[in-house]
Design an enzyme around this catalytic site. Structure first.
Site, short mmCIF file in Angstrom:
data_model
loop_
_atom_site.label_atom_id
_atom_site.label_comp_id
_atom_site.label_asym_id
_atom_site.label_seq_id
_atom_site.Cartn_x
_atom_site.Cartn_y
_atom_site.Cartn_z
CE1 TYR A 45 54.63 -15.50 49.88
CE2 TYR A 45 56.39 -15.08 48.31
CZ TYR A 45 55.05 -15.04 48.65
OH TYR A 45 54.13 -14.55 47.75
CG HIS A 58 52.40 -9.78 50.27
ND1 HIS A 58 53.25 -10.67 50.89
CD2 HIS A 58 51.60 -10.56 49.48
CE1 HIS A 58 52.99 -11.89 50.50
NE2 HIS A 58 51.98 -11.85 49.64
#
Length: 311
Positions: free
Chosen positions: A46, A132
């Site tokens: 992110y 992830h």
């Protein structure tokens, strides 16, 4: 560990889709904490580490045992070949072009990723660590990434380990074949997509694996009472748009808005421990908090089921 029914998703404060100022990012985190949110989720992905740095700075003054921090592994942040200006990268984040992501689910890569995340967060341990998006990396993720995190869990560096994905099939394999403590399921247990309840959620319930539901607005289509915009980050197909409008119409009969129902729906399943919602400002946090505070009549779910709009 106890987590709040709703969690703060920190992708937006990593400049997802558009820049967010430092003060605005901090205000969003502060508003979430003040609203009673105690689960904060981030990732190196992110904003190339920007989200982690901002989240860590905003939480620095809070008692460490008062919140649960979740981050992720699988992408290393490395220097790019040259410096560049701000601009939306290929992943949708407005960040400098001086760094780039490299997929790495190896044992050493996982340990390095977590070490760098903790440095950005200003912490010496993480609560939750998720593998992830290992969609194209099953073998390495299951043979190296998971065992590496399990070792760190045994050593007390990590309290719980899991996997975060936008699909159900591989998450189901992880739950069946490893000792993960939790999964983050994005977009697959919502008012428009209940595929998560076909196999994954019952298996999680059976195995005692907690589920964090994310992407409950399906990237935007369910975010407003007048459905429009995107579904899974692409223009919404006509049939889904029409279905969302029909759901909104049923909600209206019960005095409920579409986003209010979207936020409440996943928590009806006993495997779901928390709903993680991204926010980029204090106003967004306040708006979502107001929606989650309003009761949703049980008759709404019965009517949506009767009309074939949810399974």
């Amino acid at each position: 560990m106890q987590v709040s029914r709703y969690g703060f998703g920190a992708a937006p404060i990593g400049n997802l889709f558009s820049p967010v100022g430092e003060d605005e990012a901090r205000a969003a985190v502060d508003a979430a904490y003040e609203a009673g949110i105690r689960l904060f989720d981030t990732a190196p992905h992110y904003g190339l580490g920007l989200s982690e740095r901002r989240l860590g700075a905003a939480l620095a003054g809070r008692p460490r045992d008062s919140y649960v921090l979740s981050t992720k592994v699988g992408r290393l942040i490395v220097p790019a070949d040259g410096d560049g200006p701000f601009g939306r990268d290929e992943e949708g984040f407005d960040v400098p072009a001086s760094s780039r992501r490299v997929w790495d689910f190896s044992r050493d890569g996982v340990r390095r990723s977590l070490e760098e995340s903790l440095e950005r967060l200003g912490l010496d341990a993480a609560d939750l660590v998720l593998i992830h998006d290992p969609d194209d990396h099953w073998e390495q993720a299951v043979s190296e990434a998971y065992p590496a995190l399990a070792e760190l869990r045994d050593a007390g560096v990590v309290k719980a380990v899991g996997v975060g994905m936008n699909q159900t099939a591989m998450l189901t394999r992880f739950v069946r074949e490893t000792g993960v403590d939790l999964v983050m399921l994005a977009g697959r247990y919502t008012l428009l997509d209940q595929s998560g309840q076909e196999e994954l959620l019952p298996l999680c319930r059976e195995r005692g694996v907690s589920v964090l539901a994310a992407g409950v607005f399906n990237s935007g289509l369910l975010a407003t009472h007048d459905p429009s915009g995107t579904y899974d980050y692409a223009p919404a197909p006509g049939p889904l748009l029409e279905r969302a409008r029909r759901i909104a119409s049923v909600c209206e009969r019960h005095g409920v808005t579409l986003p209010q129902a979207a936020l409440a729906f996943p928590l009806r399943h006993p495997a779901v421990a928390s709903v993680v919602v991204g926010a980029r400002s204090a106003d967004e946090v306040a708006r979502n908090a107001a929606l989650t505070a309003r009761p949703v009549p049980e008759d709404l779910w019965a009517d949506l089921t009767a009309e074939g709009l949810i399974s």
